[in-house]
Design an enzyme around this catalytic site. Structure first.
Site, PDB file in Angstrom:
ATOM      1  CG  LEU A  88      -2.153  -0.921   1.101  1.00 41.68           C
ATOM      2  CD1 LEU A  88      -3.012  -0.798   2.330  1.00 41.68           C
ATOM      3  CD2 LEU A  88      -2.974  -0.621  -0.144  1.00 41.68           C
ATOM      4  CB  CYS A  89       3.944   2.455  -0.045  1.00 41.62           C
ATOM      5  SG  CYS A  89       4.837   0.924  -0.084  1.00 41.62           S
ATOM      6  N   GLY A  90       2.020   2.547  -3.206  1.00 46.34           N
ATOM      7  CA  GLY A  90       2.177   2.851  -4.624  1.00 46.34           C
ATOM      8  C   GLY A  90       3.156   1.894  -5.281  1.00 46.34           C
TER       9      GLY A  90
END
Lengths: 297, 134
Positions: A88-90
């Site tokens: 969930l950090c691109g």
């Protein structure tokens, strides 16, 4: 036409997702502040090390320290891959892993055996899926509690491998922290060792004014022998700290985007909800008016 | 002319940053003292105690787990992987570390990295002696 209830439920659902992404954004920004503070605290140490090493390296030109020797035959190389533990950090982890895999591929094509040392769960999982790649060590769930001892043990393994001839090259792949918006993956060569650019030393000298020759105790060669391995560890630690800051910056951006998307989605869903409501009211009215007309008629 | 500035830096933080009258470092070739206007010097340090005297004439001790001392233009920078002020040393932890290291050395098995265990033992003993002395 979707039913009113369905649309209502969808709006609530998106609203809840938005709350989560918003919270994650705030958590990431708090963690980023912590990570940046650690980099700040580490900076004086790393900088001093660099200065000492540059001044020393110029003194012992052509020394025969095992870490300075370039192995003539390239058979094996190690890649220290530093990624985050969570997603969930691109595209942050994907970019780093991609870089490492490309490097590994080019080395394999050059006839070298590639080994990985992974710090961070994401990188470890990705490397495990690769065929015919040897994993030297891996550490998961350590990005939240980084310390110098961790960097030290990872680097030490590569250093001893290099010294006894099992490894011929060592690379570090990590996410460099450039700014809040930029965290490009970066590859640096740890071994064979290349002295940091001399210009940094000149800058340092210029700031300090006139300097005289240093006394060395014990001899320059021996000093270099102890300073070099630690410098490799310093670089590895630096890479880990940078990755941890980058990860949180990347997550902040990703979560900010997600929150904005949720807002857009809620807006368009609310519009749909109102339209549906309007439509059902209109059709009911037509029914009533039609019924009344029939009675009157 | 200002006094000698002492900086003890570890990867996690700067432990000491203060002007001092004198500092005595545990060099690998023996202890050496540094006073104001010392010649530029770079020396490796072994595990031991760094002693310094502040301007108010207080004697203080810092534990150093090896590293380097760099003297240049009246700034003495000590780079250590770990260091702590004598009063911050955790005696119980050091005691436990000492026991662990001794056990490992005594076990005499192949899997024990003797150099590392010896270094750990010497760190623990130095820490304990610093705690007892102050």
């Amino acid at each position: 036409m979707p039913s009113l209830k369905d649309v209502k439920m969808k709006i609530t659902g998106v609203g809840k997702t938005k709350q989560i992404t918003k919270a994650m954004n705030m958590v990431a920004s708090a963690k980023l502040r912590g990570a940046q503070a650690r980099i700040e605290k580490f900076r004086p140490y790393a900088q001093k090390y660099r200065e000492v090493l540059t001044s020393l390296a110029s003194k012992v030109e052509g020394s025969s320290h095992p870490l300075l020797e370039v192995h003539p035959e390239k058979k094996a190389c190690a890649i220290i891959l530093v990624t985050s533990d969570r997603g969930l950090c691109g595209g942050f982890n994907a970019a780093i892993i991609d870089k490492a895999v490309k490097l590994a591929k080019s080395k394999t094509e050059a006839g070298m055996q590639v080994k990985f040392a992974c710090v961070g769960r994401k990188g470890r999982d990705a490397v495990r899926r690769l065929p015919s790649i040897e994993m030297m060590t891996s550490y998961a769930d350590r990005m939240g509690s980084l310390d110098f001892a961790l960097a030290s043990s990872v680097a030490q393994e590569c250093i001893s491998g290099y010294e006894n001839g099992e490894l011929d090259e060592v690379y570090l792949v990590y996410g460099e922290f450039v700014s809040m918006a930029q965290q490009p993956p970066r590859v640096i060569q740890l071994l064979p060792f290349e002295a940091p650019a001399a210009e940094a030393a000149e800058d340092a000298d210029a700031n300090k004014g006139p300097t005289c020759d240093y006394l060395y105790e014990p001899s320059e060669d021996k000093l270099l022998g102890t300073i070099l391995p630690t410098y490799i560890k310093v670089q590895a630690y630096r890479g880990m700290l940078d990755t941890s800051a980058s990860e949180n910056a990347a997550r902040m951006t990703a979560m900010d985007n997600a929150t904005r998307n949720c807002n857009d989605l809620i807006k368009s869903l609310t519009l749909l909800y109102n339209k549906t409501r309007q439509a059902s009211i209109t059709s009911e009215l037509i029914d009533i008016v039609g019924g009344a007309e029939a009675l009157n008629g | 002319m200002s006094a000698l500035q002492l900086e003890v830096v570890t990867p996690d933080k700067t432990i000491v940053s203060t002007p001092v009258v004198m500092a005595v470092c545990p060099g690998v070739d023996g202890e050496f003292g540094v006073l104001k206007d010392h010649i530029s010097l770079l020396s490796a340090l072994k595990i031991g105690a760094l002693r310094y005297r502040t301007e108010s004439n207080e004697e203080k001790y810092v534990f150093i787990s090896g590293g380097f001392a760099d003297v240049n233009n009246n700034v003495l920078t000590v780079l250590a992987e770990s260091a702590e002020d004598a009063k911050d040393i955790d005696a119980a932890r050091a005691e436990a570390a000492k026991r662990r290291a001794e056990e490992r050395l005594a076990s005499n098995s192949e899997s024990v990295d003797r150099t590392r265990a010896e270094a750990a033992l010497s760190r623990a003993i130095t820490r304990l002696s610093l705690v007892r002395a102050h």
